[in-house]
Motif scaffolding. Structure first.
Motif, PDB file in Angstrom:
ATOM      1  N   ILE A  82     -13.661   6.840   3.117  1.00 44.97           N
ATOM      2  CA  ILE A  82     -13.309   8.174   3.619  1.00 44.97           C
ATOM      3  C   ILE A  82     -12.006   8.042   4.398  1.00 44.97           C
ATOM      4  O   ILE A  82     -11.914   7.255   5.344  1.00 44.97           O
ATOM      5  N   LEU A  83     -10.989   8.813   3.990  1.00 44.70           N
ATOM      6  CA  LEU A  83      -9.649   8.686   4.531  1.00 44.70           C
ATOM      7  C   LEU A  83      -9.313   9.848   5.452  1.00 44.70           C
ATOM      8  O   LEU A  83      -9.935  10.911   5.383  1.00 44.70           O
ATOM      9  N   SER A  84      -8.302   9.631   6.287  1.00 44.14           N
ATOM     10  CA  SER A  84      -7.783  10.655   7.194  1.00 44.14           C
ATOM     11  C   SER A  84      -6.601  11.370   6.564  1.00 44.14           C
ATOM     12  O   SER A  84      -5.756  10.752   5.925  1.00 44.14           O
ATOM     13  N   GLU A  85      -6.520  12.684   6.789  1.00 41.78           N
ATOM     14  CA  GLU A  85      -5.392  13.456   6.280  1.00 41.78           C
ATOM     15  C   GLU A  85      -4.064  12.934   6.800  1.00 41.78           C
ATOM     16  O   GLU A  85      -3.067  12.929   6.079  1.00 41.78           O
ATOM     17  N   ARG A  86      -4.032  12.490   8.058  1.00 44.23           N
ATOM     18  CA  ARG A  86      -2.740  12.184   8.676  1.00 44.23           C
ATOM     19  C   ARG A  86      -2.394  10.701   8.692  1.00 44.23           C
ATOM     20  O   ARG A  86      -1.238  10.346   8.930  1.00 44.23           O
ATOM     21  N   SER A  87      -3.368   9.826   8.461  1.00 44.41           N
ATOM     22  CA  SER A  87      -3.072   8.397   8.486  1.00 44.41           C
ATOM     23  C   SER A  87      -2.314   7.971   7.237  1.00 44.41           C
ATOM     24  O   SER A  87      -2.273   8.692   6.235  1.00 44.41           O
ATOM     25  N   MET A  88      -1.718   6.771   7.304  1.00 46.09           N
ATOM     26  CA  MET A  88      -0.868   6.271   6.235  1.00 46.09           C
ATOM     27  C   MET A  88      -1.586   5.152   5.484  1.00 46.09           C
ATOM     28  O   MET A  88      -2.242   4.293   6.089  1.00 46.09           O
ATOM     29  N   TYR A  89      -1.424   5.157   4.172  1.00 45.89           N
ATOM     30  CA  TYR A  89      -2.068   4.184   3.302  1.00 45.89           C
ATOM     31  C   TYR A  89      -1.008   3.587   2.392  1.00 45.89           C
ATOM     32  O   TYR A  89      -0.296   4.322   1.691  1.00 45.89           O
ATOM     33  N   ALA A  90      -0.888   2.261   2.429  1.00 50.05           N
ATOM     34  CA  ALA A  90       0.211   1.611   1.714  1.00 50.05           C
ATOM     35  C   ALA A  90      -0.243   0.295   1.091  1.00 50.05           C
ATOM     36  O   ALA A  90      -0.913  -0.518   1.747  1.00 50.05           O
ATOM     37  N   ALA A  91       0.144   0.102  -0.169  1.00 49.54           N
ATOM     38  CA  ALA A  91       0.000  -1.195  -0.841  1.00 49.54           C
ATOM     39  C   ALA A  91       1.389  -1.832  -0.826  1.00 49.54           C
ATOM     40  O   ALA A  91       2.118  -1.780  -1.808  1.00 49.54           O
ATOM     41  N   ASN A  92       1.753  -2.403   0.306  1.00 53.75           N
ATOM     42  CA  ASN A  92       3.149  -2.768   0.574  1.00 53.75           C
ATOM     43  C   ASN A  92       3.510  -4.200   0.177  1.00 53.75           C
ATOM     44  O   ASN A  92       4.472  -4.769   0.700  1.00 53.75           O
ATOM     45  N   PHE A  93       2.792  -4.786  -0.739  1.00 59.24           N
ATOM     46  CA  PHE A  93       3.032  -6.174  -1.151  1.00 59.24           C
ATOM     47  C   PHE A  93       4.484  -6.392  -1.584  1.00 59.24           C
ATOM     48  O   PHE A  93       5.132  -7.362  -1.188  1.00 59.24           O
ATOM     49  N   LEU A  94       4.999  -5.496  -2.416  1.00 65.17           N
ATOM     50  CA  LEU A  94       6.342  -5.691  -2.948  1.00 65.17           C
ATOM     51  C   LEU A  94       7.424  -5.578  -1.875  1.00 65.17           C
ATOM     52  O   LEU A  94       8.538  -6.076  -2.076  1.00 65.17           O
ATOM     53  N   ASN A  95       7.133  -4.937  -0.743  1.00 69.26           N
ATOM     54  CA  ASN A  95       8.109  -4.904   0.346  1.00 69.26           C
ATOM     55  C   ASN A  95       8.475  -6.310   0.802  1.00 69.26           C
ATOM     56  O   ASN A  95       9.576  -6.540   1.319  1.00 69.26           O
ATOM     57  N   PHE A  96       7.551  -7.247   0.625  1.00 69.67           N
ATOM     58  CA  PHE A  96       7.781  -8.628   1.037  1.00 69.67           C
ATOM     59  C   PHE A  96       7.936  -9.548  -0.171  1.00 69.67           C
ATOM     60  O   PHE A  96       7.805 -10.765  -0.050  1.00 69.67           O
ATOM     61  N   GLY A  97       8.208  -8.953  -1.324  1.00 69.06           N
ATOM     62  CA  GLY A  97       8.440  -9.746  -2.524  1.00 69.06           C
ATOM     63  C   GLY A  97       7.211 -10.392  -3.102  1.00 69.06           C
ATOM     64  O   GLY A  97       7.305 -11.363  -3.851  1.00 69.06           O
ATOM     65  N   LEU A  98       6.037  -9.864  -2.771  1.00 69.08           N
ATOM     66  CA  LEU A  98       4.785 -10.477  -3.212  1.00 69.08           C
ATOM     67  C   LEU A  98       4.121  -9.661  -4.320  1.00 69.08           C
ATOM     68  O   LEU A  98       3.995  -8.438  -4.211  1.00 69.08           O
ATOM     69  N   ALA A  99       3.690 -10.336  -5.354  1.00 64.96           N
ATOM     70  CA  ALA A  99       2.799  -9.726  -6.331  1.00 64.96           C
ATOM     71  C   ALA A  99       1.420  -9.613  -5.682  1.00 64.96           C
ATOM     72  O   ALA A  99       0.982 -10.525  -4.978  1.00 64.96           O
ATOM     73  N   PRO A 100       0.702  -8.505  -5.882  1.00 61.46           N
ATOM     74  CA  PRO A 100      -0.573  -8.293  -5.188  1.00 61.46           C
ATOM     75  C   PRO A 100      -1.635  -9.335  -5.537  1.00 61.46           C
ATOM     76  O   PRO A 100      -1.551 -10.045  -6.547  1.00 61.46           O
TER      77      PRO A 100
END
Length: 255
Positions: A120-138
């Motif tokens: 169950i998620l919040s309308e205002r919170s942030m959700y990120a799969a940010n692996f590629l920001n650090f050059g990482l494959a998930p």
């Protein structure tokens, strides 16, 4: 019946009737993955699993941070540490788990929450799969999990863009998970868990085993494909520079 709160390091356990409310509250690490948080969650879920009066589990975090993935220290290490037991803790729990993802969930923390039976998620919170920001494959089965939980196109977009999405945006994009006002997340999660907990514990254990078996089979298949790319990306020459440049910057949690 409500029992007194018990502390397992930075993780707290509160019993309310047949529901166990677990709170990950590692203020020092900002709920990034740490040995203390991992050990505390493991200990709490072990206690819950052996308490015959518990029928369902709700897990939440700090008010503004549900679970925030890798720490800077983890990402700066020469070799990756195995954090799969923490990321997939909820699917390994023998009872149904509702993840009250009231605060931000990032990287492995997003994967962790989405491995719950009901996120169950919040309308205002942030959700990120940010692996590629650090050059990482998930890793952790995330390349299967996000498309499976959020929809194929949207889940793939999260993986490739590595940007943060507000819960309200995910809802507007058709994500098939429950997304509610921020201050309602825990109450909604508890209500869901209380409804689940009306069933006999043994029936819930059998149902959870069926559901978890399917999730783990699909997740394990994804991990088998992910492991090589993840290890090669970890060894890439530019990874540490990306961590140093990008970790903790404000834009990590901007839409």
């Amino acid at each position: 019946m409500t029992t007194a709160t018990r502390a397992f390091g930075p993780v707290r356990l509160l019993r309310t009737g047949r529901v166990a409310l677990v709170t990950m509250a590692d203020e020092a690490s900002g709920n990034t993955i740490s040995p203390a948080l991992s050990a505390g969650l493991e200990d709490v879920l072990a206690v819950v699993a052996t308490d015959p009066t518990v029928h369902a589990v709700v897990v939440t975090g700090l008010p503004d941070r549900f679970s925030c993935g890798a720490s800077r220290e983890y990402l700066a290490a020469a070799d990756p540490v195995d954090v799969e037991p923490f990321v997939r803790a909820f699917v390994h729990c023998p009872l149904p788990v509702v993840a009250a993802m009231r605060g931000h969930a990032v990287g492995g923390g997003l994967s962790q929450g989405l491995y719950a039976d009901i996120p169950i998620l919040s309308e205002r919170s942030m959700y990120a799969a940010n692996f590629l920001n650090f050059g990482l494959a998930p890793a952790y089965g995330t390349t299967w999990l996000l498309p499976a939980r959020l929809g194929s196109t949207l889940g793939t977009e999260l993986l490739l863009t590595a940007r943060a999405y507000r819960g309200a945006e995910l809802r507007d994009r058709g994500a098939p998970v429950r997304i509610v006002p921020h201050d309602d997340v825990v109450a909604v999660a508890l209500a869901e868990a209380e409804r689940i907990a009306r069933a006999p514990r043994r029936a819930l254990e059998l149902m959870k085993a069926q559901l978890a078996g399917q999730v783990l089979a699909a997740g394990d298949a994804a991990i088998e494909v992910e492991t090589g790319p993840h290890e090669r990306s970890w060894a890439a020459a530019d990874r540490l520079a990306l961590v140093g440049d990008r970790y903790g910057r404000a834009e990590e949690l901007r839409p």
